[in-house]
Design a protein around this motif. Structure first.
Motif, PDB file in Angstrom:
ATOM      1  N   LEU A   1      36.236 113.160 -12.095  1.00 40.96           N
ATOM      2  CA  LEU A   1      36.462 111.878 -11.582  1.00 40.96           C
ATOM      3  C   LEU A   1      35.526 111.271 -10.926  1.00 40.96           C
ATOM      4  CD1 LEU A   1      40.286 112.783 -10.221  1.00 40.96           C
ATOM      5  CD2 LEU A   1      39.770 111.311 -11.961  1.00 40.96           C
ATOM      6  N   MET A   2      34.579 111.980 -10.342  1.00 42.53           N
ATOM      7  CA  MET A   2      33.239 111.375  -9.718  1.00 42.53           C
ATOM      8  C   MET A   2      32.077 111.432 -10.398  1.00 42.53           C
ATOM      9  SD  MET A   2      34.537 112.108  -5.900  1.00 42.53           S
ATOM     10  CE  MET A   2      33.589 110.771  -5.233  1.00 42.53           C
ATOM     11  N   PRO A   3      31.654 110.989 -11.699  1.00 40.69           N
ATOM     12  CA  PRO A   3      30.692 111.478 -12.554  1.00 40.69           C
ATOM     13  C   PRO A   3      29.252 111.018 -11.775  1.00 40.69           C
ATOM     14  CG  PRO A   3      31.917 109.489 -13.381  1.00 40.69           C
ATOM     15  CD  PRO A   3      32.705 110.176 -12.188  1.00 40.69           C
ATOM     16  N   ASP A   4      29.222 110.134 -10.801  1.00 39.11           N
ATOM     17  CA  ASP A   4      28.081 109.564 -10.178  1.00 39.11           C
ATOM     18  C   ASP A   4      27.606 110.485  -9.028  1.00 39.11           C
ATOM     19  OD1 ASP A   4      30.436 108.593  -9.031  1.00 39.11           O
ATOM     20  OD2 ASP A   4      29.571 106.854  -8.253  1.00 39.11           O
ATOM     21  N   VAL A   5      28.324 111.485  -8.432  1.00 43.24           N
ATOM     22  CA  VAL A   5      28.078 112.268  -7.565  1.00 43.24           C
ATOM     23  C   VAL A   5      27.862 113.764  -7.939  1.00 43.24           C
ATOM     24  CG1 VAL A   5      29.369 113.407  -5.433  1.00 43.24           C
ATOM     25  CG2 VAL A   5      30.166 111.024  -6.334  1.00 43.24           C
ATOM     26  N   ASN A   6      26.690 114.077  -6.932  1.00 45.29           N
ATOM     27  CA  ASN A   6      26.263 115.419  -6.953  1.00 45.29           C
ATOM     28  C   ASN A   6      27.186 116.278  -5.878  1.00 45.29           C
ATOM     29  OD1 ASN A   6      23.983 114.895  -8.789  1.00 45.29           O
ATOM     30  ND2 ASN A   6      23.085 113.993  -6.886  1.00 45.29           N
ATOM     31  N   PHE A   7      27.426 117.528  -6.565  1.00 38.74           N
ATOM     32  CA  PHE A   7      28.013 118.587  -5.741  1.00 38.74           C
ATOM     33  C   PHE A   7      27.525 119.859  -5.793  1.00 38.74           C
ATOM     34  CE2 PHE A   7      31.366 115.662  -7.601  1.00 38.74           C
ATOM     35  CZ  PHE A   7      32.141 115.431  -6.774  1.00 38.74           C
TER      36      PHE A   7
ATOM     37  N   PRO B   1      43.898 115.633  -7.395  1.00 45.69           N
ATOM     38  CA  PRO B   1      42.309 115.539  -7.618  1.00 45.69           C
ATOM     39  C   PRO B   1      42.286 113.898  -7.458  1.00 45.69           C
ATOM     40  CG  PRO B   1      43.016 116.895  -9.262  1.00 45.69           C
ATOM     41  CD  PRO B   1      44.050 116.518  -8.514  1.00 45.69           C
ATOM     42  N   GLU B   2      43.144 113.070  -7.705  1.00 44.88           N
ATOM     43  CA  GLU B   2      42.756 111.552  -7.548  1.00 44.88           C
ATOM     44  C   GLU B   2      42.992 111.413  -6.180  1.00 44.88           C
ATOM     45  OE1 GLU B   2      43.981 112.554 -11.734  1.00 44.88           O
ATOM     46  OE2 GLU B   2      45.085 113.116  -9.739  1.00 44.88           O
ATOM     47  N   GLN B   3      43.835 111.879  -5.460  1.00 40.24           N
ATOM     48  CA  GLN B   3      44.014 111.711  -3.864  1.00 40.24           C
ATOM     49  C   GLN B   3      42.721 112.098  -3.228  1.00 40.24           C
ATOM     50  OE1 GLN B   3      47.599 113.696  -3.314  1.00 40.24           O
ATOM     51  NE2 GLN B   3      48.726 111.940  -3.265  1.00 40.24           N
ATOM     52  N   VAL B   4      42.178 113.315  -3.558  1.00 44.40           N
ATOM     53  CA  VAL B   4      41.143 113.856  -2.803  1.00 44.40           C
ATOM     54  C   VAL B   4      39.926 112.919  -3.202  1.00 44.40           C
ATOM     55  CG1 VAL B   4      39.507 115.721  -2.583  1.00 44.40           C
ATOM     56  CG2 VAL B   4      41.969 115.904  -2.817  1.00 44.40           C
ATOM     57  N   ALA B   5      39.801 112.556  -4.442  1.00 46.50           N
ATOM     58  CA  ALA B   5      38.590 111.606  -4.920  1.00 46.50           C
ATOM     59  C   ALA B   5      38.459 110.303  -4.046  1.00 46.50           C
ATOM     60  CB  ALA B   5      38.663 111.292  -6.349  1.00 46.50           C
ATOM     61  N   ALA B   6      39.507 109.728  -3.851  1.00 42.70           N
ATOM     62  CA  ALA B   6      39.911 108.243  -2.985  1.00 42.70           C
ATOM     63  C   ALA B   6      39.376 108.756  -1.635  1.00 42.70           C
ATOM     64  CB  ALA B   6      41.162 108.079  -3.303  1.00 42.70           C
ATOM     65  N   GLU B   7      39.791 109.835  -1.234  1.00 40.09           N
ATOM     66  CA  GLU B   7      39.267 110.033   0.271  1.00 40.09           C
ATOM     67  C   GLU B   7      37.648 110.501   0.372  1.00 40.09           C
ATOM     68  OE1 GLU B   7      41.082 109.678   2.742  1.00 40.09           O
ATOM     69  OE2 GLU B   7      43.167 109.541   1.807  1.00 40.09           O
ATOM     70  N   VAL B   8      37.173 111.146  -0.850  1.00 38.08           N
ATOM     71  CA  VAL B   8      35.875 111.338  -0.619  1.00 38.08           C
ATOM     72  C   VAL B   8      35.121 110.128  -0.923  1.00 38.08           C
ATOM     73  CG1 VAL B   8      33.819 112.150  -1.974  1.00 38.08           C
ATOM     74  CG2 VAL B   8      35.914 113.553  -1.553  1.00 38.08           C
ATOM     75  N   ARG B   9      35.560 109.095  -1.576  1.00 39.52           N
ATOM     76  CA  ARG B   9      35.099 107.639  -1.784  1.00 39.52           C
ATOM     77  C   ARG B   9      35.016 106.823  -0.454  1.00 39.52           C
ATOM     78  NH1 ARG B   9      31.774 107.337  -6.486  1.00 39.52           N
ATOM     79  NH2 ARG B   9      32.994 107.911  -8.222  1.00 39.52           N
ATOM     80  N   ALA B  10      36.139 107.222   0.218  1.00 36.62           N
ATOM     81  CA  ALA B  10      36.133 106.366   1.496  1.00 36.62           C
ATOM     82  C   ALA B  10      35.240 106.988   2.454  1.00 36.62           C
ATOM     83  CB  ALA B  10      37.849 106.565   1.844  1.00 36.62           C
ATOM     84  N   LYS B  11      35.110 108.294   2.549  1.00 31.61           N
ATOM     85  CA  LYS B  11      34.165 108.974   3.297  1.00 31.61           C
ATOM     86  C   LYS B  11      32.805 108.462   3.120  1.00 31.61           C
ATOM     87  CE  LYS B  11      37.036 111.856   6.005  1.00 31.61           C
ATOM     88  NZ  LYS B  11      36.654 111.611   7.465  1.00 31.61           N
ATOM     89  N   LEU B  12      32.591 108.570   1.866  1.00 30.75           N
ATOM     90  CA  LEU B  12      31.027 108.034   1.216  1.00 30.75           C
ATOM     91  C   LEU B  12      30.697 106.680   1.587  1.00 30.75           C
ATOM     92  CD1 LEU B  12      30.770 109.861  -2.221  1.00 30.75           C
ATOM     93  CD2 LEU B  12      29.645 110.229   0.011  1.00 30.75           C
TER      94      LEU B  12
END
Length: 345
Positions: free
Chosen positions: A211-217, A330-341
């Motif tokens: 869901l976050m193709p522009d992010v490194n993990f 995963p959608e909910q967590v992705a949204a929270e990661v985006r908010a933190k970033l």
């Protein structure tokens, strides 16, 4: 109990042998003591493999390292050496047979003020057997470690971060492990936990990455966490798997270098907390490792079966197996990661 010493004369001993998460949460204790007793000496006895987590903490004057391989004889020898000191205050933050032995040897027959952290067994019985919660809400692991010290006029308010201090050598080792990733920005993921029921599903971690193709993990874990290799395969070009390659303090350095940490209820969650790192905590069946800082976003579901066990060992009794974590999407967590970033911009 009335004070017998002033701050200049006070000598504190903290007893906490393990585990990784509990020791990391306990790192707030020395700073809280120091704030109340600025001139006091503060010492800590811990297991040898946990001692690196305490090093470089400015409020700790001395670390006593117990090698559990040396057994009772080794502990007795260590305590004989420690017995040359007179501790005015001993805080047993562990409360097991070994920690009781430490107090018996160093404080029982001396004019030592003593506090032992209660296991609150009756409250646990009510919580897990009758689902009657008599604990302070929200749960807070660090608050529960500090609260017993209030009779000594030590505040249960959390000291400011950081409360874990990482050696330059460990930061350098982290850079070596990162290699070409040293210049990259990344989100750290901690997919493991001591018990399976505390783990967000592997499939959810995969979907989060997709869901976050522009992010490194960057993936964190121990040598036994071979399942993490399955997550790595989902996007190897933007995933760095360090599981089993970094000791605890180097893993802490990798968390420090991350933009955001996403973690199950495990020790690395508390590393993120004590660094003040923007953190997302995926909280499932257990209540006692709950995050305590505003830098952490707690993600959980309000289910009647939660919490179900002290450590998350189960069994799961929900008709939807593992629902407490499966239904955090995963959608909910992705949204929270985006908010933190976004908050870092």
């Amino acid at each position: 109990m009335a004070e017998k010493t002033n701050g200049a004369e006070a000598r504190f001993l903290i007893i906490r042998f393990s585990s990784f998460g509990d020791v990391t949460q306990s790192l707030s204790i020395p700073s809280a003591i120091q704030k109340a007793y600025p001139n006091a000496k503060i010492e800590w006895i811990t297991r040898k493999d946990m001692a690196p987590l305490l090093k470089h903490h400015p409020a700790i004057d001395r670390i006593w390292e117990y090698d559990r391989k040396s057994g009772l004889k080794g502990l007795w020898s260590l305590l004989s050496l420690m017995g040359q000191n007179h501790y005015t205050h001993i805080y047993d933050a562990h409360n097991n047979l070994r920690s009781r032995f430490v107090y018996w040897r160093l404080g029982l027959f001396r004019s030592t003020l003593f506090i032992r952290r209660s296991q609150k067994r009756w409250k646990r019985f009510l919580l897990f057997r009758l689902h009657k919660n008599t604990y302070e809400i929200p749960f807070s692991g660090q608050r529960d470690l500090l609260e017993p010290l209030t009779p000594w006029n030590i505040s249960k308010a959390l000291p400011q971060t950081p409360q874990i201090f990482i050696d330059e050598a460990d930061l350098s080792k982290a850079d070596t492990l990162l290699g070409t990733w040293k210049e990259k920005k990344y989100v750290a993921l901690a997919p493991s936990a001591a018990y399976f029921l505390k783990r967000w599903p592997v499939s959810h971690f995969k979907q989060l990455i997709q869901l976050m193709p522009d992010v490194n993990f960057l993936l964190l874990g121990g040598p036994e966490d071979r399942f993490i290799e399955e997550i790595e395969k989902i996007a190897p070009d933007r995933i760095l798997n360090t599981a089993g390659k970094a000791p605890l303090t180097v893993s802490a350095a990798l968390v420090k270098k991350a933009q955001v940490l996403v973690s199950n209820d495990t020790g690395l969650l508390h590393v993120g907390e004590q660094l003040g790192k923007p953190t997302i905590a995926l909280m499932g069946p257990a209540p006692f490792g709950f995050p305590s800082r505003t830098s952490t976003k707690i993600m959980e579901l309000n289910l009647s079966c939660r919490p179900c066990s002290k450590h998350g060992q189960g069994p799961c009794v929900n008709k939807v197996y593992h629902q407490c974590l499966v239904d955090i999407t995963p959608e909910q967590v992705a949204a929270e990661v985006r908010a933190k970033l976004g908050s870092l911009l």
